[in-house]
Enzyme design. Sequence first.
Site, PDB file in Angstrom:
ATOM      1  N   LYS A 196       0.715  -1.145   0.036  1.00 17.03           N
ATOM      2  CA  LYS A 196       0.184   0.032   0.069  1.00 17.03           C
ATOM      3  C   LYS A 196       0.937   1.026   0.024  1.00 17.03           C
ATOM      4  CE  LYS A 196      -3.655   1.971   2.799  1.00 17.03           C
ATOM      5  NZ  LYS A 196      -4.310   1.884   4.083  1.00 17.03           N
ATOM      6  N   SER A 234      -9.113   2.626   3.961  1.00 23.59           N
ATOM      7  CA  SER A 234      -8.324   3.148   2.976  1.00 23.59           C
ATOM      8  C   SER A 234      -7.351   2.297   2.132  1.00 23.59           C
ATOM      9  CB  SER A 234      -7.418   4.228   3.621  1.00 23.59           C
ATOM     10  OG  SER A 234      -6.501   3.296   4.718  1.00 23.59           O
ATOM     11  N   SER A 261      -9.751   0.211   7.833  1.00 20.41           N
ATOM     12  CA  SER A 261      -9.202   0.338   6.603  1.00 20.41           C
ATOM     13  C   SER A 261      -8.794  -1.067   6.030  1.00 20.41           C
ATOM     14  CB  SER A 261      -8.117   1.252   6.496  1.00 20.41           C
ATOM     15  OG  SER A 261      -8.314   2.449   6.712  1.00 20.41           O
TER      16      SER A 261
END
Length: 485
Positions: A71, A147, A171
């Site tokens: 990520k 996220s 997230s």
Amino acid sequence: MRIAEYVTFDAVGLADLVARGDVTPAELEGVAREAARVVNPLINAIAETWQADDTPAPGGAPLAGVPFLIKDIGVTMAGRRTELGSRLAAGHVARADSSLMRRFRRAGLVTFGRTTTPEMGYSNTTEPLLYGATRNPWDLERSAGGSSGGAGAAVAAGVVPVAHATDAAGSIRIPAACNGLFGLKPTRGRVSVGPYADEVFNGLAVQGAVSRTVRDSAALLDQIRGPEPGDPYFAQEPSRPYAEEVTRPPGSLRIGVLAQAWGGHRTAAPVTDALSRTVRLLESLGHEVAEAQVELGVAWEEFVPAAAQQWTANLTASVDELAAALGRPVDSSTLEPATLASYRYGQRVSGAQFVTALAVRNRMARSLGRYFAAYDMLLTPTLPKLPVPLGTHAEGVEALDGLGWLRRLFDFSPFTVAFNVAGTPAMSVPVVADAATGLPVGMQFAAGYGRESSLFRLAGQLEQASPWTDRTPQVWAGNAAGPSR
């Protein structure tokens, strides 16, 4: 190996092929890169790819040769960009590996790209100005969550079987729910966030992954768990590897059910239907399931402003540090409206307010801790509704301050944040799909501090009883041409 064959294996299965010599890491990376080429133009889940320089560790590293994506926040890889989904950090290149990145390398993972994230990870949908919106592979007009939305969409579409994700308020679990994946948020202190950070959002944020199979998440957590010197939190090590727990029977569990979220948020009919079907499945497996009253220890209307003070103060400090390091202004040219409003809100938080906010966190954590003394687990929907249309979060955002923005995020995901506050593990499991639309519906199970083993045992049982890996989205690399027809 062709893509159609590649997507039938999970990470553990691919590692077995490499160990037997049936395929090389370079071949797998090539197939994964081709899968990304096929689907990413449709879902926009991957911010950047590169030719991997990872050399799988000798001696049979558990996940040797498995293609992997990190990520674009929460981890740094030497020589690669870390942009945090923000124009403020555009082009920033990390100088060194973080502790987590070193563990990914030791596990034998072959990292060839980074996935999209909302700006600063400060949203539960992934629609940043820097990259553009990430689309849900099940319905391209809907959010992939956030996220870790890029990670969720990439795994769901078959680019990689498992991908790095982080979780400060849901997230990991939110994208897992939106994309039909398994996602477990570990206990606070289970995985180090060092050495460049100690308490991300004062311990709310943790590191983990989203995956298509339970055993992949278990195997990866086995490789990345454990503290680094100087870490502020410590979670007692499990008695056996999590990978072994997945196939162990969970026994008869006492599971409380919370159908309607704190703060008066109402759960939509498709989700309550999915919850009812999950309860019936649990009962058929021998678990004791009953409606539960779960007290947070604070009123929701007291919690949200305290959370806004804690969150925005942390955000403001991070933005100031980044702006100073890169020599960039903090204004509308570098930050999106919601982030900038939250930054300005955080500038006004006093030290006394911040300490009081931490006291609210403490009361909530202790109240939830008492619940887990009476029940083995708590079952809730992961989200109160199906994945929302893209653009929903942006409606009227210019009129919101930092408190208003956080309230919007918590309205979207009211079930998940409490377990970040308490530091307890929680997972989203794609047990059922919506009968009308076919969209996945995540069910959240939370357990007491340090009890990931119990969650993995139950998840393994649910995966056997109600398999989900044969359900594939509209955009699926296995079709070798993008959308299924």
